[in-house]
Scaffold this motif. Structure first.
Motif, mmCIF file in Angstrom:
data_model
loop_
_atom_site.group_PDB
_atom_site.id
_atom_site.type_symbol
_atom_site.label_atom_id
_atom_site.label_comp_id
_atom_site.label_asym_id
_atom_site.label_seq_id
_atom_site.Cartn_x
_atom_site.Cartn_y
_atom_site.Cartn_z
ATOM 1 N N VAL A 390 -48.025 32.521 -48.162
ATOM 2 C CA VAL A 390 -49.208 31.485 -48.814
ATOM 3 C C VAL A 390 -49.559 31.199 -47.296
ATOM 4 O O VAL A 390 -48.694 30.493 -46.421
ATOM 5 N N MET A 391 -50.944 31.206 -47.126
ATOM 6 C CA MET A 391 -51.705 30.984 -45.698
ATOM 7 C C MET A 391 -52.256 29.525 -46.172
ATOM 8 O O MET A 391 -52.941 29.544 -47.254
ATOM 9 N N LYS A 392 -52.630 28.913 -45.092
ATOM 10 C CA LYS A 392 -53.609 27.532 -44.970
ATOM 11 C C LYS A 392 -54.718 28.013 -44.254
ATOM 12 O O LYS A 392 -54.766 28.348 -43.131
ATOM 13 N N VAL A 393 -55.741 27.405 -44.833
ATOM 14 C CA VAL A 393 -57.172 27.572 -43.847
ATOM 15 C C VAL A 393 -57.164 26.577 -43.007
ATOM 16 O O VAL A 393 -56.990 25.368 -43.183
ATOM 17 N N ALA A 394 -57.646 27.085 -41.779
ATOM 18 C CA ALA A 394 -57.493 26.344 -40.627
ATOM 19 C C ALA A 394 -58.723 26.865 -39.819
ATOM 20 O O ALA A 394 -59.144 27.902 -40.160
ATOM 21 N N GLN A 395 -59.146 26.118 -38.841
ATOM 22 C CA GLN A 395 -60.411 26.667 -38.051
ATOM 23 C C GLN A 395 -60.250 27.890 -37.380
ATOM 24 O O GLN A 395 -61.238 28.605 -37.044
ATOM 25 N N GLY A 396 -58.995 27.940 -36.839
ATOM 26 C CA GLY A 396 -58.738 29.161 -35.947
ATOM 27 C C GLY A 396 -58.486 30.289 -36.794
ATOM 28 O O GLY A 396 -58.058 31.223 -36.527
ATOM 29 N N GLY A 397 -58.224 30.157 -38.328
ATOM 30 C CA GLY A 397 -57.846 31.176 -39.082
ATOM 31 C C GLY A 397 -56.710 30.920 -39.899
ATOM 32 O O GLY A 397 -56.288 29.616 -40.203
ATOM 33 N N GLY A 398 -55.950 31.871 -40.727
ATOM 34 C CA GLY A 398 -55.138 31.430 -41.635
ATOM 35 C C GLY A 398 -53.868 31.269 -40.975
ATOM 36 O O GLY A 398 -53.362 31.630 -40.174
ATOM 37 N N VAL A 399 -52.969 30.255 -41.426
ATOM 38 C CA VAL A 399 -51.723 29.626 -40.794
ATOM 39 C C VAL A 399 -50.818 29.545 -41.859
ATOM 40 O O VAL A 399 -51.049 29.235 -43.262
ATOM 41 N N ALA A 400 -49.554 30.315 -41.940
ATOM 42 C CA ALA A 400 -48.516 30.632 -42.834
ATOM 43 C C ALA A 400 -47.766 29.243 -43.118
ATOM 44 O O ALA A 400 -47.353 28.574 -42.108
ATOM 45 N N VAL A 401 -47.867 28.821 -44.279
ATOM 46 C CA VAL A 401 -47.212 27.806 -44.693
ATOM 47 C C VAL A 401 -45.717 28.193 -45.641
ATOM 48 O O VAL A 401 -44.853 27.431 -45.673
ATOM 49 N N ALA A 402 -45.702 29.350 -46.049
ATOM 50 C CA ALA A 402 -44.653 29.829 -46.617
ATOM 51 C C ALA A 402 -44.564 31.474 -46.388
ATOM 52 O O ALA A 402 -45.725 32.028 -46.659
ATOM 53 N N GLY A 403 -43.451 31.675 -46.141
ATOM 54 C CA GLY A 403 -43.517 33.445 -45.636
ATOM 55 C C GLY A 403 -43.213 34.207 -46.900
ATOM 56 O O GLY A 403 -43.018 33.822 -48.069
ATOM 57 N N SER A 404 -43.514 35.396 -46.411
ATOM 58 C CA SER A 404 -43.441 36.542 -47.660
ATOM 59 C C SER A 404 -41.884 36.783 -48.005
ATOM 60 O O SER A 404 -40.974 36.463 -47.125
ATOM 61 N N PRO A 405 -41.428 36.820 -49.340
ATOM 62 C CA PRO A 405 -40.272 36.724 -49.691
ATOM 63 C C PRO A 405 -39.478 38.079 -48.781
ATOM 64 O O PRO A 405 -40.043 39.286 -48.589
ATOM 65 N N LYS A 406 -38.047 38.135 -48.767
ATOM 66 C CA LYS A 406 -37.405 39.174 -47.890
ATOM 67 C C LYS A 406 -36.882 40.310 -49.212
ATOM 68 O O LYS A 406 -36.415 41.336 -48.697
ATOM 69 N N SER A 407 -36.926 39.822 -50.621
ATOM 70 C CA SER A 407 -36.553 40.779 -51.508
ATOM 71 C C SER A 407 -37.063 40.226 -52.777
ATOM 72 O O SER A 407 -37.874 39.181 -52.794
ATOM 73 N N PHE A 408 -37.264 41.168 -53.695
ATOM 74 C CA PHE A 408 -37.663 40.990 -55.023
ATOM 75 C C PHE A 408 -36.440 40.140 -56.092
ATOM 76 O O PHE A 408 -35.739 40.629 -55.869
ATOM 77 N N GLY A 409 -36.878 39.266 -56.766
ATOM 78 C CA GLY A 409 -36.013 38.908 -57.821
ATOM 79 C C GLY A 409 -36.216 39.615 -58.947
ATOM 80 O O GLY A 409 -36.551 40.981 -58.889
ATOM 81 N N ALA A 410 -35.448 39.484 -60.064
ATOM 82 C CA ALA A 410 -35.274 40.231 -61.306
ATOM 83 C C ALA A 410 -36.687 40.724 -61.653
ATOM 84 O O ALA A 410 -37.599 39.906 -61.650
#
Length: 410
Positions: A390-410
Motif C-alpha cells: 500500500v503506497m501513499k501519494v507524496a510530492q516525490g513519488g509513492g511512499v510505502a505505508v504497508a509492505g507487501s505480504p511475505k506469504s499468501f493466506g488460505a
C-alpha cells in the motif's frame, strides 16, 4: 551510491520446510528484492493501463520478424509477442523480449530453450506463431500480449494439452488452461479495500470510469467492501462529463470516510479537480486508488496528496531496472518484469517438477511464487492474485505505508 548485491544464479527453493510439495512449493524467482539506487521512477500505468493492450494499434504493423531461439535447454518454451507491431506495442514487446532473455541469462544453467515468435500484433499472427511453436515441441506458451490474440493461441494450445501464460489484463479470456500473469485491477481493489478497512475506513464513496476497466473495478469493489464489513454510500460512473457525477458524489461525502477513484494518472487528477470544483474538501476524507495512480501526474497533484493506492513494492522494479539498464543501455517498460518472471518461473518448474512441471496442479500451487514484483499465484480460473504493497501519494513519488505480504493466506 552502492547498488544492490545481485547473485547471478538465483536458486529456487521452498518457502517452507517439512511440508508437502503441494502446500509449500513456493519457488523463489529472479533476484532478491533488495533496495537499489533511487532514480528509476517509471509509471505503472505507462504501459499497463488495464485493457490498453486489448487491441493492437491502428497504425500498420511492420513486416513480421523472423523467429529466433534463446538458450539450449531440453525443455522448449514458446514466447509470443507483437515484436513488429506499430507504436508503443512494438516497443513494449521488444522490452519484454529483452527481459525474457535476461531471465534466461541470470538463471543458473536453465534447462529451457525459448522459441521467440512475432505475432505481428494480430490474432492470425498469434495463431500461426503458436502452431509453429507447438509443432517445434513447445511444452508451454508465454504470451501473447493482446487480449484478442489470446483465444487464437489458446485454441492451438488446447489441441496439444499445453498451458498458456498470457500477459493480457482482460480477465474474461482466462481459464481452461489460460493463465494471466499481469497486473489485474481486482488485486488492486482487494488490497486497498482490505487495508482501508483495517484502518477504520468502511463507508466508501466510489467514482469509476464508464468503460471496460471501470466495469471490472465496479464488480470488484462492490464485492470487496461488504466482505470487509463496509458499505458503499455513493457510486457513480463518468464518461466525458465528469462534473455531474462528481457533484452527485460530493453531495454524499458527508456520510463517507473514504473516496475510491480508479483511473489512470491524467483522468484521476481531472476527477479530483471536478470533485473540488463541486465543493468537496478532499483533505477531510481518505482517498483510495489502484496501481494506475503510480503516475507523475498524481504525485504532482495537490488534491491527491496523502491518497493511498495498491501497487507492487517498487524496490523490486528498481533493482531489475538497474540490471536491465546495464545490459541493454536503456530503461525497461514497467511490464517487462512480467516476461522476466514468466521465464524464471518456467525455468524453475522445469528444474524441480519433472514431467508434471507445467500441469495445472503445479501452476495453481496455493503458496504461489515470488517474482520481481513480489508474490503472485494463479487461480484455477486463470486469473492471478498478487501480494501488493500500500503506497501513499507524496510530492516525490509513492511512499510505502504497508509492505507487501511475505506469504499468501488460505
Amino acid at each position: 551510491m552502492v547498488g544492490p548485491r545481485y547473485p547471478k544464479s538465483p536458486v529456487p527453493g521452498s518457502l517452507m520446510s517439512g511440508a508437502t510439495r503441494r502446500s509449500a512449493l513456493g519457488l523463489l524467482l529472479g533476484a532478491p528484492l533488495l533496495s537499489a539506487c533511487a532514480g528509476v521512477q517509471q509509471s505503472l500505468s505507462q504501459f499497463s493501463n488495464p485493457f490498453s493492450s486489448s487491441a493492437p494499434p491502428a497504425q500498420p504493423a511492420g513486416p513480421p520478424q523472423q523467429a529466433t531461439t534463446a538458450g539450449t535447454g531440453g525443455v522448449k518454451v514458446a514466447v509470443i509477442l507483437p515484436l513488429s507491431a506499430a507504436g508503443n506495442a512494438g516497443l513494449a514487446a521488444q522490452s519484454m523480449r529483452n527481459a525474457a532473455e535476461m531471465a534466461l541469462a541470470e538463471f543458473q544453467n536453465p534447462n529451457i530453450q525459448l522459441l521467440i515468435k512475432d505475432d505481428n500484433g494480430s490474432p492470425q499472427g498469434a495463431q500461426a506463431s503458436a502452431q509453429q511453436a507447438v509443432d517445434e515441441g513447445a511444452e508451454i506458451i508465454l504470451g501473447p500480449l493482446f487480449a484478442q490474440s489470446v483465444p487464437a493461441v489458446a485454441q492451438v494450445a488446447r489441441t496439444r494439452g499445453i498451458s498458456v501464460i498470457a500477459f493480457s489484463t482482460d480477465s474474461s479470456i482466462a481459464g481452461r488452461g489460460v493463465y494471466l500473469l499481469s497486473f489485474l485491477p481486482e488485486s488492486d481493489v482487494n488490497r486497498i479495500v482490505d487495508y482501508s478497512a483495517s484502518i477504520g475506513k468502511r463507508s466508501v464513496a466510489v467514482l469509476v470510469p464508464d468503460n471496460a476497466y471501470g466495469n471490472v473495478v465496479e464488480a470488484a469493489v462492490k464485492a470487496a467492501v461488504p466482505r470487509r464489513g463496509g458499505r458503499i454510500v455513493a457510486f457513480e460512473k463518468y464518461g466525458a462529463d465528469r462534473a455531474t457525477p462528481a457533484r452527485t458524489v460530493a453531495q454524499q461525502l458527508g456520510s463517507a470516510d473514504a473516496l475510491f477513484m480508479a483511473d489512470d494518472g491524467d483522468a484521476v487528477v481531472s476527477v479530483a479537480d471536478a470533485m473540488t470544483a463541486a465543493g468537496a474538501n478532499l483533505r477531510n476524507i481518505q482517498l483510495l486508488g489502484t496501481g494506475l495512480w503510480d503516475s507523475p501526474r498524481v504525485y504532482a497533484s495537490a488534491a491527491l496528496q496523502g491518497g493511498l493506492y495498491a501497487a507492487p513494492d517498487p524496490a523490486g522494479f528498481r533493482a531489475f531496472s538497474g540490471r536491465y539498464r546495464t545490459k541493454y543501455g536503456a530503461e525497461p517498460i514497467r511490464t517487462a518484469t512480467l516476461a522476466y518472471d514468466a521465464v524464471a518461473l518456467v525455468a524453475a518448474l522445469a528444474r524441480t517438477q519433472g514431467t508434471t512441471r507445467f500441469s495445472p496442479d503445479v501452476l495453481t500451487n496455493p503458496s504461489g511464487f515470488a517474482g520481481i514484483d513480489g508474490l503472485f499465484r494463479f487461480r484455477a480460473d486463470g486469473t492471478n492474485e498478487r501480494g501488493l504493497a500500500v503506497m501513499k501519494v507524496a510530492q516525490g513519488g509513492g511512499v510505502a505505508v504497508a509492505g507487501s505480504p511475505k506469504s499468501f493466506g488460505a
